[in-house]
Motif scaffolding. Sequence first.
Motif, PDB file in Angstrom:
ATOM      1  N   ASN A 154     -10.349  12.527   3.990  1.00  0.00           N
ATOM      2  CA  ASN A 154      -9.887  11.166   3.705  1.00  0.00           C
ATOM      3  C   ASN A 154      -9.708  10.932   2.215  1.00  0.00           C
ATOM      4  N   SER A 157       0.815  -1.221   0.000  1.00  0.00           N
ATOM      5  CA  SER A 157       0.000   0.000   0.000  1.00  0.00           C
ATOM      6  C   SER A 157       0.842   1.262   0.000  1.00  0.00           C
ATOM      7  N   ALA A 171      -7.026   1.060  -3.221  1.00  0.00           N
ATOM      8  CA  ALA A 171      -7.903   1.420  -2.114  1.00  0.00           C
ATOM      9  C   ALA A 171      -7.486   0.566  -0.916  1.00  0.00           C
ATOM     10  N   ALA A 213     -13.371   4.278   1.075  1.00  0.00           N
ATOM     11  CA  ALA A 213     -12.379   3.496   0.324  1.00  0.00           C
ATOM     12  C   ALA A 213     -12.948   2.969  -0.989  1.00  0.00           C
ATOM     13  N   THR A 215     -13.300   5.464  -4.187  1.00  0.00           N
ATOM     14  CA  THR A 215     -12.137   6.087  -4.827  1.00  0.00           C
ATOM     15  C   THR A 215     -11.959   5.606  -6.268  1.00  0.00           C
ATOM     16  N   LEU A 271      -6.407  10.227  -0.310  1.00  0.00           N
ATOM     17  CA  LEU A 271      -6.352   9.078  -1.209  1.00  0.00           C
ATOM     18  C   LEU A 271      -6.241   9.495  -2.677  1.00  0.00           C
TER      19      LEU A 271
END
Length: 436
Positions: free
Chosen positions: A123, A84, A101, A171, A174, A127
Amino acid sequence: MSDNGICISVEGVSKKFALSLKRSFVYGACDIGSTILGRSGNENLRSSEFWAVRNVSFELARGRSMGIVGLNGSGKTTLLRMVSGILKPTLGRIQIHGRIAPMLALGAGFKPVLSGRENVFLNLSLLGVAERDIRTRFDSIVDFSELHEFIDAPLGTYSSGMRARLGFSCAIHTEPSILIVDEVLSVGDSRFRIKCRNKINELRRDGVSMLLVSHSSITVEALTDECIFLRRGKVALQGAPSEVLMAYEEHGVQKAINLNAAKTLVLVERQLSFDMSLGIRAVTIRTKGANDFGYWLCGHPGEIIISLQCLILLENISVNLIIVDLTHQHGETVLFMMSSRDMGWLRFSPGNNEVRLLLPQVGLRPGTYRLKLSVSQGGMHDILDVADDIRLVVRDAGRATNCLYYQARDWEVSGGEVSGAQEIIIESDVEDYDEL
């Protein structure tokens, strides 16, 4: 996406940590200096260092799903964090082709003083989602999380489940091409977990790749195309989920059996203190009729033998057992049994005594459980002694694959015949259990 269809390429990746926080800072500064000077990573362990992940390599193709299994401390989460981009490998190379994600610790980056709405924008910005796209997706994020009436409340007023639901919803919005999932499919209640599971399946049907870590063999086998078994940071086996999971479960079973054997010796050697009138000396788990001790066989008779030592005459005694399923992240109680409730109060004379619990057929699904054993006295169940961390292992005999429990059954056939029963043989091909 790469031309050859590979979205994640991990080549000879290793990661080491220092046990001492002070040394970790010192070594980190040294490593930064080495990087600036263009020196390669240090392959040798320094004082108090250990390898969390060692020489791991694999490739994940677009649209495919890979599971990673292993006992606690085997390096699964460390590997996902490197993939990640949260951690940098000590050695090796990781190439990513596509938007990730990461679902590692849902809501971990949220700010308690900000509202749910403000945290969504924060958030998703972190991302890599543009503000105009966040505004477009905002209503969908709130709808999925089901937090409409709380979205403008400070996040500090949210429960942990609410924060996780909002994190999961962020998440998946995205528009990822790769999902990195670490034990997050237990978000919320059962209805919301089903919703999350179906959403992941929807993304996979749209061609999203997934790297999944889970202790649930059922989840891994249902959601992945291939699997890796990590043991002490190294790849012990890679292949089809069913093949890898069989080796992983057998490895966990044998470790639990060995731990139980060591724990039984400790119980036997334990001496009663001056203020104890009764003590548990040994706990033996076995499949009734089998030669091997240390486990139950699903669908077969099971037995627990509890050896007790009494110093005085005792009456109104109850032996109590709680069985906790360790497949779940926080453990879930699946059985609670009391001898006083099942057959009445027990009476023990001074000396050695024995209690046997017999199950005509073990209904628990294959896996590892925690057995909490206590001996109590009287209607208020004053505790006399406890052995609360015994591993109960249930092995498969081919009757309970992917089942929540084993249901005893009989088959009847009319107009046909049965040629013979299939013989199930359990054998181990996993070595070096004593390494753990």
